[in-house]
Structure formats: C-alpha cells, structure tokens
Design a protein around this motif. Structure first.
Motif, PDB file in Angstrom:
ATOM      1  N   ASN A 145       3.802  -3.911  10.095  1.00 27.32           N
ATOM      2  CA  ASN A 145       5.084  -3.351   9.664  1.00 27.32           C
ATOM      3  C   ASN A 145       5.153  -3.012   8.180  1.00 27.32           C
ATOM      4  OD1 ASN A 145       5.150  -6.239   9.128  1.00 27.32           O
ATOM      5  ND2 ASN A 145       7.353  -6.070   8.831  1.00 27.32           N
ATOM      6  N   LEU A 146       4.467  -3.769   7.337  1.00 25.86           N
ATOM      7  CA  LEU A 146       4.571  -3.555   5.898  1.00 25.86           C
ATOM      8  C   LEU A 146       3.792  -2.339   5.421  1.00 25.86           C
ATOM      9  CD1 LEU A 146       4.296  -7.208   4.511  1.00 25.86           C
ATOM     10  CD2 LEU A 146       6.306  -5.991   5.371  1.00 25.86           C
ATOM     11  N   LEU A 147       2.880  -1.820   6.260  1.00 26.92           N
ATOM     12  CA  LEU A 147       2.039  -0.711   5.822  1.00 26.92           C
ATOM     13  C   LEU A 147       2.040   0.484   6.770  1.00 26.92           C
ATOM     14  CD1 LEU A 147      -1.031  -2.712   4.436  1.00 26.92           C
ATOM     15  CD2 LEU A 147       0.580  -1.327   3.116  1.00 26.92           C
ATOM     16  N   THR A 148       1.909   0.250   8.055  1.00 26.80           N
ATOM     17  CA  THR A 148       1.767   1.384   8.972  1.00 26.80           C
ATOM     18  C   THR A 148       3.100   1.963   9.431  1.00 26.80           C
ATOM     19  OG1 THR A 148       1.616  -0.032  10.946  1.00 26.80           O
ATOM     20  CG2 THR A 148      -0.439   0.479   9.797  1.00 26.80           C
ATOM     21  N   ASP A 149       4.185   1.185   9.370  1.00 26.81           N
ATOM     22  CA  ASP A 149       5.470   1.699   9.842  1.00 26.81           C
ATOM     23  C   ASP A 149       5.938   2.887   9.015  1.00 26.81           C
ATOM     24  OD1 ASP A 149       5.433  -0.251  11.754  1.00 26.81           O
ATOM     25  OD2 ASP A 149       7.338  -1.170  11.197  1.00 26.81           O
ATOM     26  N   ARG A 150       5.824   2.770   7.687  1.00 26.15           N
ATOM     27  CA  ARG A 150       6.303   3.861   6.824  1.00 26.15           C
ATOM     28  C   ARG A 150       5.557   5.165   7.104  1.00 26.15           C
ATOM     29  NH1 ARG A 150       7.393   7.753   5.038  1.00 26.15           N
ATOM     30  NH2 ARG A 150       8.468   8.370   3.113  1.00 26.15           N
ATOM     31  N   ILE A 151       4.299   5.066   7.475  1.00 25.77           N
ATOM     32  CA  ILE A 151       3.509   6.255   7.788  1.00 25.77           C
ATOM     33  C   ILE A 151       4.062   6.974   9.007  1.00 25.77           C
ATOM     34  CG2 ILE A 151       1.223   7.009   8.595  1.00 25.77           C
ATOM     35  CD1 ILE A 151       0.019   4.806   6.827  1.00 25.77           C
ATOM     36  N   GLN A 152       4.597   6.214   9.956  1.00 27.38           N
ATOM     37  CA  GLN A 152       5.073   6.789  11.219  1.00 27.38           C
ATOM     38  C   GLN A 152       6.517   7.271  11.154  1.00 27.38           C
ATOM     39  OE1 GLN A 152       2.956   7.237  13.651  1.00 27.38           O
ATOM     40  NE2 GLN A 152       1.297   6.053  12.715  1.00 27.38           N
ATOM     41  N   LEU A 153       7.255   6.852  10.132  1.00 37.83           N
ATOM     42  CA  LEU A 153       8.696   7.122  10.098  1.00 37.83           C
ATOM     43  C   LEU A 153       9.033   8.360   9.269  1.00 37.83           C
ATOM     44  CD1 LEU A 153       9.954   3.462   9.547  1.00 37.83           C
ATOM     45  CD2 LEU A 153      10.204   4.813  11.645  1.00 37.83           C
ATOM     46  N   SER A 154      10.112   9.039   9.678  1.00 41.87           N
ATOM     47  CA  SER A 154      10.623  10.182   8.923  1.00 41.87           C
ATOM     48  C   SER A 154      12.080   9.993   8.528  1.00 41.87           C
ATOM     49  CB  SER A 154      10.481  11.465   9.752  1.00 41.87           C
ATOM     50  OG  SER A 154      11.175  11.348  10.985  1.00 41.87           O
ATOM     51  N   SER A 155      12.626   8.834   8.862  1.00 39.86           N
ATOM     52  CA  SER A 155      13.997   8.500   8.477  1.00 39.86           C
ATOM     53  C   SER A 155      14.136   6.983   8.485  1.00 39.86           C
ATOM     54  CB  SER A 155      15.018   9.139   9.427  1.00 39.86           C
ATOM     55  OG  SER A 155      14.831   8.657  10.748  1.00 39.86           O
ATOM     56  N   GLU A 248       5.567  -1.793  -0.984  1.00 40.53           N
ATOM     57  CA  GLU A 248       4.995  -1.557   0.348  1.00 40.53           C
ATOM     58  C   GLU A 248       4.918  -0.062   0.643  1.00 40.53           C
ATOM     59  OE1 GLU A 248       7.069  -5.696   1.934  1.00 40.53           O
ATOM     60  OE2 GLU A 248       7.880  -3.746   2.520  1.00 40.53           O
ATOM     61  N   ARG A 249       5.965   0.672   0.282  1.00 42.22           N
ATOM     62  CA  ARG A 249       6.005   2.119   0.513  1.00 42.22           C
ATOM     63  C   ARG A 249       4.854   2.809  -0.213  1.00 42.22           C
ATOM     64  NH1 ARG A 249       6.449   6.754  -2.401  1.00 42.22           N
ATOM     65  NH2 ARG A 249       7.936   8.316  -1.670  1.00 42.22           N
ATOM     66  N   ASN A 250       4.631   2.434  -1.462  1.00 42.67           N
ATOM     67  CA  ASN A 250       3.559   3.050  -2.240  1.00 42.67           C
ATOM     68  C   ASN A 250       2.183   2.664  -1.697  1.00 42.67           C
ATOM     69  OD1 ASN A 250       5.496   4.216  -3.842  1.00 42.67           O
ATOM     70  ND2 ASN A 250       5.317   2.716  -5.497  1.00 42.67           N
ATOM     71  N   ALA A 251       2.060   1.435  -1.216  1.00 44.34           N
ATOM     72  CA  ALA A 251       0.802   1.013  -0.594  1.00 44.34           C
ATOM     73  C   ALA A 251       0.558   1.797   0.695  1.00 44.34           C
ATOM     74  CB  ALA A 251       0.831  -0.487  -0.314  1.00 44.34           C
ATOM     75  N   SER A 252       1.618   2.088   1.432  1.00 45.79           N
ATOM     76  CA  SER A 252       1.511   2.909   2.642  1.00 45.79           C
ATOM     77  C   SER A 252       1.050   4.319   2.288  1.00 45.79           C
ATOM     78  CB  SER A 252       2.858   2.976   3.366  1.00 45.79           C
ATOM     79  OG  SER A 252       3.286   1.697   3.769  1.00 45.79           O
ATOM     80  N   ARG A 253       1.564   4.830   1.177  1.00 46.16           N
ATOM     81  CA  ARG A 253       1.163   6.164   0.718  1.00 46.16           C
ATOM     82  C   ARG A 253      -0.338   6.208   0.446  1.00 46.16           C
ATOM     83  NH1 ARG A 253       0.285   8.671  -4.223  1.00 46.16           N
ATOM     84  NH2 ARG A 253       0.734  10.919  -4.199  1.00 46.16           N
ATOM     85  N   GLU A 254      -0.842   5.206  -0.276  1.00 43.39           N
ATOM     86  CA  GLU A 254      -2.267   5.164  -0.580  1.00 43.39           C
ATOM     87  C   GLU A 254      -3.109   4.994   0.683  1.00 43.39           C
ATOM     88  OE1 GLU A 254      -3.759   5.701  -3.501  1.00 43.39           O
ATOM     89  OE2 GLU A 254      -1.749   6.176  -4.289  1.00 43.39           O
ATOM     90  N   LEU A 255      -2.611   4.186   1.605  1.00 45.88           N
ATOM     91  CA  LEU A 255      -3.320   3.994   2.871  1.00 45.88           C
ATOM     92  C   LEU A 255      -3.429   5.316   3.625  1.00 45.88           C
ATOM     93  CD1 LEU A 255      -4.557   2.359   5.185  1.00 45.88           C
ATOM     94  CD2 LEU A 255      -2.226   1.778   5.915  1.00 45.88           C
ATOM     95  N   LEU A 256      -2.345   6.058   3.691  1.00 45.09           N
ATOM     96  CA  LEU A 256      -2.357   7.337   4.405  1.00 45.09           C
ATOM     97  C   LEU A 256      -3.310   8.330   3.736  1.00 45.09           C
ATOM     98  CD1 LEU A 256      -1.321   9.201   6.593  1.00 45.09           C
ATOM     99  CD2 LEU A 256       0.637   9.758   5.125  1.00 45.09           C
ATOM    100  N   ILE A 257      -3.285   8.389   2.414  1.00 43.09           N
ATOM    101  CA  ILE A 257      -4.188   9.289   1.690  1.00 43.09           C
ATOM    102  C   ILE A 257      -5.645   8.964   2.025  1.00 43.09           C
ATOM    103  CG2 ILE A 257      -5.077   9.860  -0.606  1.00 43.09           C
ATOM    104  CD1 ILE A 257      -2.201   9.630  -1.642  1.00 43.09           C
ATOM    105  N   ASN A 258      -5.981   7.686   2.024  1.00 51.06           N
ATOM    106  CA  ASN A 258      -7.357   7.270   2.296  1.00 51.06           C
ATOM    107  C   ASN A 258      -7.757   7.526   3.746  1.00 51.06           C
ATOM    108  OD1 ASN A 258      -7.981   6.395  -0.334  1.00 51.06           O
ATOM    109  ND2 ASN A 258      -6.971   4.427   0.022  1.00 51.06           N
ATOM    110  N   LEU A 259      -6.810   7.362   4.660  1.00 45.60           N
ATOM    111  CA  LEU A 259      -7.100   7.660   6.066  1.00 45.60           C
ATOM    112  C   LEU A 259      -7.306   9.154   6.271  1.00 45.60           C
ATOM    113  CD1 LEU A 259      -4.625   5.254   7.906  1.00 45.60           C
ATOM    114  CD2 LEU A 259      -7.123   5.126   7.935  1.00 45.60           C
ATOM    115  N   GLN A 260      -6.484   9.957   5.613  1.00 50.39           N
ATOM    116  CA  GLN A 260      -6.610  11.405   5.782  1.00 50.39           C
ATOM    117  C   GLN A 260      -7.907  11.937   5.173  1.00 50.39           C
ATOM    118  OE1 GLN A 260      -2.773  12.801   4.292  1.00 50.39           O
ATOM    119  NE2 GLN A 260      -1.919  12.789   6.365  1.00 50.39           N
TER     120      GLN A 260
END
Length: 287
Positions: A145-155, A248-260
């Motif tokens: 929840n602390l990292l992957t949820d923000r990647i999946q959400l748009s609101s 957490e939001r910023n960590a999610s951002r970095e995680l998404l960048i690295n996955l992409q």
C-alpha cells in the motif's frame, strides 16, 4: 451477542456489507455461528483461532509476519507498527512481499514522526522499492500500500470513515471509526435504537477539506481521527500525515520510473515531480 444480532439485522435492512473485526480472545461458538450466518470480511489478529477462514490477518511486528507466512498466499496481510520499527525492519518487510498477495502497513505512532526522521523513512521505502523491482523482473506483482497503490490510482482513495463506512462497537453505538471508540467511547454518533447521527457530516467529505482536495498523494488514508486528534479539525490533516504520505508518494514516483525503464507498467501515467512534502507549504511559501 444480542448486539451482534441487532447489528447484522440493521446492516441487512440498510443493504450494507459486513466487516467483522475479531478480538485476540477466543469467541464463543454462539458468536461464530451468528457471524457465519452472513457473508462478510473477517479481520483477525494473527494469533486468533481458525485463521484459515480469515480474509485479512493483522500482525503487530515483522516477526509475526514471518511466523504466519503460511497464511499469506491467499490473504491480505496487515502490519501495524511504529515508524522506527518499520525503518529497522524494512529489509525483512521487503523480503516478505514476494510471499504475500497484498501487504498493508499502517504506522501507529504518526503523531511522533518528526521531519528529521524523513530521510531514514525515505531510505527504507527505497530499500523495499528495490525488492519490488526484483520481484517484477521475475514476473511477480507484489502489492504494497505504501508504494504500489499510488501508481495504480488516479484520484483520492482514502479511508472514507463516516462516508462509506461506519463502525458499530460492542456497546451498540455507532462511531466514525474504531479509533473514536477506543480513544473515548463517548464519541459516538448514534446507536442501533435511534439510528446514525453524524454531526456536521459534510466536514468528513473530501471537497470540504481545502488541503486534501488539491493533493495528489492519492493513497493517503487521510485519517480523520488523526486530523481531530492532532489539529483539532476533522478535515485538516496534520503536518506529520502529509510529510509521511508525500514521502511515500515520491518513493512511488521513483519506483514507477525505474519500472518503466524496464518496460514494466509503461501504460501508467508518470507521477509529477513536486518540490514540497506538505501542501500547506504551497500556501505558506506561495510556491
């Protein structure tokens, strides 16, 4: 037992869904029989009996997560922990992610979080992010929840206590959430006999929160009890909540960048870079 029966009857009449939060003590068979008479989500502490029929298992330490690993493959696991314990156990928590359908972590001492702790918290999230990336590389898709949820959400996808869910305590009274009951059982908002009566209910709604409605930390629980406890204003979050959620939001951002970069989750919209950890700073410093 009679309160439990009355609660189920009330929920059926109001077409509500059930979520039963179990105690650590053993329930008498009469209670189990009544609970099993309806469909509902069963939330059990890890040392409760019959964990096989639990939907959500709650642990109070990373050690307990490990001890009850055998139940993690088809259930949601919840870890309630102090933030310093989370930082200390981040490596073990990250290792556990490969064995669980979903892990939700909730910090139980948000009020004690200090900005000086932010860097260590950020490092802990980065450590877990690296383990999530490794899991994706071998075809796993861990949910955390602390990292992957923000990647999946748009609101915003907050707790919604008092809006989409309500608590009925063993005394037969309504509470916005269990925290209001445990902190002061006089904080009720009606009962099974007189019905639900939330004063100024509009203040619980997102659109009535001037800070939260402009925020894009969509995964934040936006805990209204913490709001009331720390700011004395039920629709205004504390600085601690905001800093934690934006870290957490910023960590999610970095995680998404690295996955992409690995051609994973390419369809997900990139999370915008921001220069603050507390939306109040947008007002304070006119960013």
């Amino acid at each position: 037992l009679e309160t439990l029966k009355a609660t189920i009857l009330f929920d059926l009449k109001e077409n509500l869904s059930f979520q039963f939060v179990y105690p650590k003590t053993v329930l008498p068979n009469d209670y189990i029989k009544v609970i099993n008479s309806v469909n509902g989500v069963k939330v059990k502490p890890c040392y409760a009996e019959n964990l096989e029929d639990a939907d959500i298992i709650v642990c109070d330490s990373a050690t307990e997560l490990k001890d009850f690993k055998e139940f993690s493959y088809d259930k949601i696991m919840v870890l309630r922990t102090k933030y310093k314990d989370f930082i200390r156990e981040a490596n073990n928590i990250g290792d556990f992610l490969v064995d669980v359908t979903r892990l939700n972590v909730y910090l139980t001492d948000v009020e004690n979080f200090h900005e000086n702790d932010c860097e260590e918290y950020k490092k802990s999230l980065q450590l877990i992010s690296n383990k999530i990336i490794k899991a994706y590389k071998i075809g796993q898709k861990p949910q955390f929840n602390l990292l992957t949820d923000r990647i999946q959400l748009s609101s915003m996808n907050n707790c919604n206590a008092g809006i989409k869910n309500i608590t009925i305590a063993p005394n037969g009274k309504f509470y916005i959430c269990p925290a209001f009951y445990y902190s002061n059982n006089e904080n009720s908002c009606g009962d099974l006999k007189l019905g639900l009566d939330i004063k100024n209910k509009q203040l619980l709604k997102l659109e009535k929160s001037p800070i939260c409605r402009i925020c894009d930390a969509y995964h934040c629980s936006r805990c209204v009890w913490l709001n009331a406890h720390l700011t004395w204003d039920i629709n205004t979050p504390s600085r601690q909540q905001c800093i934690i959620s934006h870290t957490e939001r910023n960590a999610s951002r970095e995680l998404l960048i690295n996955l992409q970069k690995l051609n994973i989750l390419e369809e997900k919209e990139t999370i915008e870079e921001i220069q603050y950890l507390d939306p109040f700073d947008l007002i304070r410093y006119k960013i």
